[in-house]
Design a protein around this motif. Structure first.
Motif, PDB file in Angstrom:
ATOM      1  N   LEU A   8       9.440   6.804 -13.535  1.00  0.00           N
ATOM      2  CA  LEU A   8       8.654   5.696 -13.007  1.00  0.00           C
ATOM      3  C   LEU A   8       8.830   4.521 -13.962  1.00  0.00           C
ATOM      4  CD1 LEU A   8       6.631   4.982 -10.756  1.00  0.00           C
ATOM      5  CD2 LEU A   8       4.815   5.737 -12.270  1.00  0.00           C
ATOM      6  N   LYS A  32       3.740  10.862  -6.054  1.00  0.00           N
ATOM      7  CA  LYS A  32       2.841  10.947  -7.200  1.00  0.00           C
ATOM      8  C   LYS A  32       1.427  10.695  -6.730  1.00  0.00           C
ATOM      9  CE  LYS A  32       2.322   9.367 -11.830  1.00  0.00           C
ATOM     10  NZ  LYS A  32       1.708   8.434 -12.607  1.00  0.00           N
ATOM     11  N   SER A  33       0.490  11.428  -7.287  1.00  0.00           N
ATOM     12  CA  SER A  33      -0.918  11.149  -6.978  1.00  0.00           C
ATOM     13  C   SER A  33      -1.391  10.096  -7.963  1.00  0.00           C
ATOM     14  CB  SER A  33      -1.764  12.401  -7.061  1.00  0.00           C
ATOM     15  OG  SER A  33      -1.614  13.010  -8.312  1.00  0.00           O
ATOM     16  N   ARG A  34      -2.200   9.178  -7.477  1.00  0.00           N
ATOM     17  CA  ARG A  34      -2.661   8.050  -8.310  1.00  0.00           C
ATOM     18  C   ARG A  34      -3.667   8.490  -9.359  1.00  0.00           C
ATOM     19  NH1 ARG A  34      -1.310   2.578  -7.018  1.00  0.00           N
ATOM     20  NH2 ARG A  34      -0.416   2.470  -4.945  1.00  0.00           N
ATOM     21  N   VAL A  46       3.579   3.473  -5.514  1.00  0.00           N
ATOM     22  CA  VAL A  46       3.047   3.645  -6.860  1.00  0.00           C
ATOM     23  C   VAL A  46       3.907   2.875  -7.857  1.00  0.00           C
ATOM     24  CG1 VAL A  46       2.543   5.341  -8.674  1.00  0.00           C
ATOM     25  CG2 VAL A  46       2.085   5.896  -6.284  1.00  0.00           C
ATOM     26  N   GLY A  47       5.214   2.835  -7.622  1.00  0.00           N
ATOM     27  CA  GLY A  47       6.103   2.121  -8.531  1.00  0.00           C
ATOM     28  C   GLY A  47       7.548   2.255  -8.099  1.00  0.00           C
ATOM     29  N   TYR A  97       0.842  -1.194   0.000  1.00  0.00           N
ATOM     30  CA  TYR A  97       0.000   0.000   0.000  1.00  0.00           C
ATOM     31  C   TYR A  97       0.879   1.247   0.000  1.00  0.00           C
ATOM     32  CZ  TYR A  97      -3.007   3.723   1.632  1.00  0.00           C
ATOM     33  OH  TYR A  97      -3.670   4.914   1.742  1.00  0.00           O
ATOM     34  N   ILE A 153       6.149   6.955  -4.149  1.00  0.00           N
ATOM     35  CA  ILE A 153       4.992   6.669  -3.300  1.00  0.00           C
ATOM     36  C   ILE A 153       3.857   7.639  -3.606  1.00  0.00           C
ATOM     37  CG2 ILE A 153       6.387   5.646  -1.476  1.00  0.00           C
ATOM     38  CD1 ILE A 153       5.874   8.148   0.194  1.00  0.00           C
ATOM     39  N   GLU A 154       2.692   7.247  -3.158  1.00  0.00           N
ATOM     40  CA  GLU A 154       1.486   8.042  -3.363  1.00  0.00           C
ATOM     41  C   GLU A 154       1.495   9.250  -2.438  1.00  0.00           C
ATOM     42  OE1 GLU A 154      -3.341   7.354  -3.220  1.00  0.00           O
ATOM     43  OE2 GLU A 154      -1.985   5.675  -2.924  1.00  0.00           O
ATOM     44  N   SER A 155       1.118  10.386  -2.951  1.00  0.00           N
ATOM     45  CA  SER A 155       1.023  11.598  -2.137  1.00  0.00           C
ATOM     46  C   SER A 155      -0.015  11.410  -1.048  1.00  0.00           C
ATOM     47  CB  SER A 155       0.610  12.795  -3.003  1.00  0.00           C
ATOM     48  OG  SER A 155       1.597  13.090  -3.937  1.00  0.00           O
TER      49      SER A 155
END
Length: 117
Positions: free
Chosen positions: A45, A114-116, A31-32, A28, A72-74
């Protein structure tokens, strides 16, 4: 029931990098995987089939050293994501490659957010 087969298991660093990369992607907040481009201050990425470029595996006197470069996700808790990631990679390598978790040193580098959406 599994049978024990005598012998030794040898796993290449590239295979370990692939296993660690796939374990990281299942966590969780990740992002990549990221690749630092030489001479450029940005990161790229990586696509799923190029995960090992974001993972550096090296042997030390104590065991294996694994550097994970992630995106990772913001908005996620970075500490929680990193703790979960280290635990997941350690567990996966122990299960699949029979690597003793005590012999692993995992360093996580957050290279980008990064935002998904």
């Amino acid at each position: 029931m599994t049978d024990t087969i005598p012998g030794s298991l040898s796993v290449s660093n590239d295979v370990i990098a692939d296993i660690a990369g796939y374990a990281a992607l299942s966590c969780y907040g990740v992002v990549g995987m990221a690749e630092q481009q030489q001479g450029v201050e940005s990161v790229r990425l990586l696509a799923g089939q190029r995960l090992r470029k974001g993972v550096l595996v090296s042997s030390t006197e104590e065991g294996l050293s694994i550097d994970l470069h992630i995106v990772i996700e913001s908005g996620v808790n970075m500490k929680s994501v990193c703790e979960n990631l280290a635990s997941s990679v350690s567990f996966t390598l122990a299960e699949i490659a029979q690597i003793d978790p005590a012999a692993l040193k995992i360093a996580i580098h957050i290279d980008a957010l990064k935002s998904r959406g």
